[in-house]
Write a protein that holds these residues in place. Structure first.
Motif, PDB file in Angstrom:
ATOM      1  N   PRO A  25       0.803  -1.229   0.000  1.00  0.00           N
ATOM      2  CA  PRO A  25       0.000   0.000   0.000  1.00  0.00           C
ATOM      3  C   PRO A  25       0.832   1.273   0.000  1.00  0.00           C
ATOM      4  CG  PRO A  25      -0.131  -1.143   2.123  1.00  0.00           C
ATOM      5  CD  PRO A  25       0.511  -2.092   1.164  1.00  0.00           C
ATOM      6  N   ARG A  28       1.193   2.138  -3.505  1.00  0.00           N
ATOM      7  CA  ARG A  28      -0.052   1.942  -4.248  1.00  0.00           C
ATOM      8  C   ARG A  28      -0.044   0.602  -4.981  1.00  0.00           C
ATOM      9  NH1 ARG A  28      -1.051   8.040  -6.696  1.00  0.00           N
ATOM     10  NH2 ARG A  28      -1.855   8.981  -4.769  1.00  0.00           N
ATOM     11  N   ASN A  29       0.587  -0.380  -4.330  1.00  0.00           N
ATOM     12  CA  ASN A  29       0.614  -1.763  -4.829  1.00  0.00           C
ATOM     13  C   ASN A  29       1.293  -1.906  -6.183  1.00  0.00           C
ATOM     14  OD1 ASN A  29      -0.844  -2.595  -2.492  1.00  0.00           O
ATOM     15  ND2 ASN A  29      -2.709  -1.835  -3.457  1.00  0.00           N
ATOM     16  N   GLN A  63      -6.365   0.884  -2.816  1.00  0.00           N
ATOM     17  CA  GLN A  63      -5.828   1.043  -4.161  1.00  0.00           C
ATOM     18  C   GLN A  63      -5.710  -0.332  -4.811  1.00  0.00           C
ATOM     19  OE1 GLN A  63      -5.099   4.058  -5.506  1.00  0.00           O
ATOM     20  NE2 GLN A  63      -5.613   5.139  -3.615  1.00  0.00           N
ATOM     21  N   CYS A  65      -3.846  -1.077  -8.096  1.00  0.00           N
ATOM     22  CA  CYS A  65      -2.453  -1.230  -8.500  1.00  0.00           C
ATOM     23  C   CYS A  65      -2.040  -0.045  -9.358  1.00  0.00           C
ATOM     24  CB  CYS A  65      -2.269  -2.541  -9.277  1.00  0.00           C
ATOM     25  SG  CYS A  65      -0.610  -2.773  -9.927  1.00  0.00           S
ATOM     26  N   ALA A  66      -0.933   0.592  -8.974  1.00  0.00           N
ATOM     27  CA  ALA A  66      -0.405   1.738  -9.720  1.00  0.00           C
ATOM     28  C   ALA A  66       0.499   1.317 -10.864  1.00  0.00           C
ATOM     29  CB  ALA A  66       0.345   2.668  -8.773  1.00  0.00           C
ATOM     30  N   SER A 109     -10.521  -0.532  -6.798  1.00  0.00           N
ATOM     31  CA  SER A 109     -10.680   0.735  -6.090  1.00  0.00           C
ATOM     32  C   SER A 109      -9.433   1.574  -6.342  1.00  0.00           C
ATOM     33  CB  SER A 109     -10.850   0.507  -4.589  1.00  0.00           C
ATOM     34  OG  SER A 109     -12.096  -0.070  -4.295  1.00  0.00           O
ATOM     35  N   GLY A 110      -9.583   2.890  -6.327  1.00  0.00           N
ATOM     36  CA  GLY A 110      -8.426   3.742  -6.505  1.00  0.00           C
ATOM     37  C   GLY A 110      -7.783   3.526  -7.866  1.00  0.00           C
ATOM     38  N   PHE A 111      -6.452   3.561  -7.885  1.00  0.00           N
ATOM     39  CA  PHE A 111      -5.736   3.483  -9.149  1.00  0.00           C
ATOM     40  C   PHE A 111      -5.633   2.052  -9.656  1.00  0.00           C
ATOM     41  CE2 PHE A 111      -4.087   7.614  -7.678  1.00  0.00           C
ATOM     42  CZ  PHE A 111      -4.275   8.362  -8.839  1.00  0.00           C
ATOM     43  N   THR A 131     -14.165   5.652  -6.438  1.00  0.00           N
ATOM     44  CA  THR A 131     -12.762   6.080  -6.373  1.00  0.00           C
ATOM     45  C   THR A 131     -11.933   5.616  -7.561  1.00  0.00           C
ATOM     46  OG1 THR A 131     -11.943   4.110  -5.189  1.00  0.00           O
ATOM     47  CG2 THR A 131     -12.913   5.881  -3.856  1.00  0.00           C
ATOM     48  N   THR A 132     -12.495   4.793  -8.424  1.00  0.00           N
ATOM     49  CA  THR A 132     -11.721   4.132  -9.475  1.00  0.00           C
ATOM     50  C   THR A 132     -11.121   5.121 -10.470  1.00  0.00           C
ATOM     51  OG1 THR A 132     -13.092   2.154  -9.314  1.00  0.00           O
ATOM     52  CG2 THR A 132     -11.862   2.457 -11.364  1.00  0.00           C
ATOM     53  N   ARG A 133      -9.842   4.912 -10.787  1.00  0.00           N
ATOM     54  CA  ARG A 133      -9.138   5.650 -11.830  1.00  0.00           C
ATOM     55  C   ARG A 133      -8.350   4.638 -12.646  1.00  0.00           C
ATOM     56  NH1 ARG A 133     -12.079   8.401  -9.503  1.00  0.00           N
ATOM     57  NH2 ARG A 133     -11.822  10.492  -8.658  1.00  0.00           N
TER      58      ARG A 133
END
Length: 263
Positions: A25, A28-29, A63, A65-66, A109-111, A131-133
């Motif tokens: 985390p 951002r994984n 998150q 995964c970035a 969720s998140g990135f 939150t999804t991008r």
């Protein structure tokens, strides 16, 4: 347990749902080379466990995964030769997820960007939330995506939208993701809760039916259905000879829920 072993967590729940969690985390994984290798091994291991009926791929800390861990690129992807070795590892992981025979769901969720978007595209379904991008910033980094990742993107969103994702290098918010079908289901709560709800639709169904349907759909998608007609017929015959086929008929006549055993 070694520190790198905690970068990906795997749990198998009583009802046959496996949850694979990217667990970095603080980054951002972002996925390291060792994690790509572990993802391949994890999904091959889950494939060998018939009691696992579906898999959710998710990320810790809100998150997904970035993407790939760019901080290690100077060591593991410094030139064309090392880049090919690196890409081979990522492709093996992608194929292991894509070719897993039972349902796979990415809870985004998140990135979910770059390699994270690629991981989500390897799954059968993508569930997002507010939150999804999602996106692929390759054009910001001077990278060209390979055939497998580009094929999976094109298959999911179509020709024009694939160009839009790759040319713009944008991170798209949830409404755009749903519109272009990067996300299949928008959850009211968290993506993980939504993924669990989707998985619940599959867990009590006949495993051989689902595995067979997935295999046939993949052949159709690849344009191979006619050439592999004998293989499709063998899949159908195996299901017709199964105990689950007989159980399904009995349960229908007895007006009860079937109890499938996967053979």
């Amino acid at each position: 347990m070694a520190e790198q072993d905690t970068d990906i967590l795997v749990s198998v729940e009583a009802e046959g749902l496996a949850v694979v969690t990217l667990n970095r985390p603080a980054r951002r994984n972002a996925v390291s080379l060792s994690m790509w290798n572990r993802l391949e091994a994890i999904f091959l291991d889950l494939k060998a466990q018939p009691e696992v009926k579906a898999v959710i791929l998710t990320g810790a800390g809100g998150q997904f995964c970035a993407g790939a861990d760019i901080s290690e690129f100077s060591k593991v992807r410094s030139d064309a030769q090392s880049g090919r070795i690196y890409e081979a590892a990522t492709e093996r992981a992608a194929r292991a997820i894509r070719d897993y025979p039972r349902p796979t769901i990415a809870a985004v969720s998140g990135f979910g960007v770059g390699g994270g978007c690629g991981l989500a595209l390897c799954c059968d379904f993508r569930v997002g939330d507010a939150t999804t991008r999602m996106g692929i910033p390759a054009a910001r980094l001077g990278i060209v995506y390979g055939a497998l990742d580009t094929l999976l993107l094109h298959r999911q969103v179509g020709f024009a939208n694939a160009k839009r994702v790759l040319f713009s290098a944008r991170f798209f918010e949830i409404d755009d993701c749903v519109a272009m079908k990067l996300v299949d289901v928008r959850a009211d709560g968290s993506a993980l809760d939504g993924a669990r709800a989707l998985a619940d639709e599959f867990l009590d169904k006949a495993p051989m039916s689902i595995e067979g349907a997935k295999a046939v759909l993949e052949m159709i998608s690849a344009g191979e259905a006619e050439a592999r007609e004998a293989e499709i017929l063998a899949i159908m015959d195996q299901a017709m000879e199964s105990e689950d086929y007989r159980e399904g008929g009995r349960a229908f006549l007895e007006k009860r829920k079937p109890r499938f055993i996967g053979r």
